[in-house]
Design an enzyme around this catalytic site. Structure first.
Site, short mmCIF file in Angstrom:
data_model
loop_
_atom_site.label_atom_id
_atom_site.label_comp_id
_atom_site.label_asym_id
_atom_site.label_seq_id
_atom_site.Cartn_x
_atom_site.Cartn_y
_atom_site.Cartn_z
N HIS A 20 -6.45 -5.66 -2.46
CA HIS A 20 -7.25 -5.85 -1.25
C HIS A 20 -7.54 -7.33 -1.00
O HIS A 20 -8.44 -7.68 -0.27
CB HIS A 20 -8.56 -5.03 -1.32
N HIS A 36 0.42 4.65 -2.27
CA HIS A 36 0.22 6.00 -1.73
C HIS A 36 1.36 6.93 -2.09
O HIS A 36 1.18 8.15 -2.12
CB HIS A 36 0.02 5.94 -0.21
N ARG A 80 0.82 -1.21 0.00
CA ARG A 80 0.00 0.00 0.00
C ARG A 80 0.86 1.27 0.00
O ARG A 80 0.51 2.28 -0.59
CB ARG A 80 -0.91 -0.02 1.22
N ASP A 86 -9.95 -9.12 2.81
CA ASP A 86 -10.41 -10.37 2.20
C ASP A 86 -10.74 -11.32 3.35
O ASP A 86 -9.85 -11.94 3.94
CB ASP A 86 -9.30 -10.93 1.30
N ASN A 89 -3.68 8.64 5.15
CA ASN A 89 -2.49 8.02 5.74
C ASN A 89 -2.48 8.02 7.27
O ASN A 89 -1.90 7.13 7.89
CB ASN A 89 -1.22 8.74 5.27
N THR A 111 -9.56 -15.42 2.56
CA THR A 111 -8.14 -15.82 2.61
C THR A 111 -7.30 -14.58 2.90
O THR A 111 -6.56 -14.09 2.04
CB THR A 111 -7.69 -16.46 1.27
#
Ligand code: HEM
Ligand code: NAG
Length: 331
Positions: free
Chosen positions: A195, A68, A64, A247, A96, A250
């Site tokens: 994601h 960003h 991530r 998720d 953030n 998983t």
């Protein structure tokens, strides 16, 4: 006459070529550090491995961070700068604050690289390599990371608020924010597949479970269970910093399960859900079905989109600098 014109053309070509090598148009290349820092990728990988062993979620957090970084002034490590003087850190911006993590991992890698190859490897390149390694470590695809980025001399607090999409964005907004970065609808559907790992705070998904307008009629049946699980973590008010996995099925693996989830109406964020509920052209839905049924296809396409994202507005040539400490511009 003809000769004069020819000479003029040659002169122009030389001038243009000269500015290109001095300026910022040099393309990124995979073997940028071949002569100057051969062990760079080994050093980075080993340290990402250690960080992820200590804290499995770190893989998601590091992926991530590259995103960003790239969406604000380009992939130039602006996200890593701490506040200093009149410059306000991007770390303080809404998307953030209390959310982005992993800066110590980057610090550690930079520290080791400065010993191995002083003043050579940019913080922006470290972020790009780290993101790839994080994906691989959780079972996702690998790719050749293009290198040669340089580090920014500034951060943009306002840019971080403006350019990073909010979790309750409409599909139209998401498409627009990606287009601003030169990324298309396909890249949106692909990169959001990130994601498949990591976590979000209650603050980021509360509206998704308490605002009934986010539910699609096709999804009501499963939604009750989905919502029961999530509302036990995230009450209507308070507990803002409690986590749920992006998720639910998983959470620790980089796989294509994310796409199956969103087809079933179990995307955690509104921004995940709208990929399948608000798509008027049916362009994204088609892609989502393809990735849900073909992990190879998702992996190959994801790798391409990551390379594309890693190219956003990069500084090259003599632009920016190679920071010695990723948190501060060199003085
Ligand atoms: C499409 C627009 C996107 C939106 C609106 C969005 C929003 C969010 C939000 C709200 C969170 C949870 C933050 C928190 O609650 O602290 C999150 C987590 C995450 N996002 Fe996104 N995101 C988007 C796209 C992406 C992309 C393009 C990537 C990577 C290429 C990405 C990678 C991740 C990862 C890995 C996490 C988990 C981080 C962790 O566990 O530390 N996201 N995202
Ligand atoms: C999105 O969330 C923000 C912050 O919680 C809120 O102010 C805004 O009204 C929400 N936007 C929509 C479209 O729901």
């Amino acid at each position: 006459m003809e000769l004069a014109r020819l000479l003029l053309v040659i002169a122009l070509v030389l001038v243009l070529h000269g500015t290109e090598t001095l300026g910022g148009d040099a393309p990124l290349v995979p073997d940028y550090y071949k002569e100057t820092c051969p062990p760079v990728e080994d050093i980075v990988r080993r340290n990402v491995e250690i960080a992820v062993l200590k804290d499995p979620r770190m893989a998601a957090s590091l992926l991530r961070m590259h995103f960003h970084d790239c969406f604000v002034l380009g992939c130039d490590a602006s996200v890593l700068l701490d506040s200093q003087g009149s410059m306000v850190s991007e770390k303080q911006a809404g998307p953030n604050l209390n959310s982005i993590r992993g800066f110590e991992v980057i610090d550690e890698i930079k520290f080791i690289l400065e010993k191995a190859c002083p003043d050579t490897v940019s913080c922006a390149d470290i972020l790009a390599i780290v993101a790839r390694d994080a994906v691989v470590l959780r079972g996702g695809p690998g790719w050749n990371v293009l290198l040669g980025r340089r580090d920014s001399l500034e951060a943009s607090f306002s840019g971080a608020n403006q350019f990073i999409p909010a979790p309750n964005s409409s599909l139209q907004t998401l498409i627009a924010k990606f287009q601003q970065q030169g990324l298309d609808v396909g890249d949106l559907g692909l990169l959001t597949g990130s994601h498949t790992m990591g976590k979000a705070r209650c603050l980021s998904f509360r509206q998704r479970i308490y605002d009934a307008s986010t539910i699609h009629h096709d999804h009501y049946k499963r939604y009750t269970t989905f919502r029961r699980i999530l509302s036990s973590i995230c009450p209507e008010s308070g507990h803002d910093n409690e986590f749920a996995p992006l998720d639910l099925m998983t959470p620790a693996r980089f796989d294509n399960r994310y796409y199956i989830n969103i087809l079933q109406g179990e995307g955690l964020l509104i921004s995940d859900n709208v990929l399948v509920t608000q798509d008027p052209e049916g362009e994204i839905i088609e892609q989502v079905w393809a990735f849900a049924s073909n992990q190879e296809l998702f992996f190959d396409s994801f790798a391409n989109s990551m390379v594309k994202m890693g190219n956003i507005n990069v500084l090259t040539g003599n632009e920016g600098e190679i920071r010695r400490n990723c948190r501060f511009v060199n003085s």
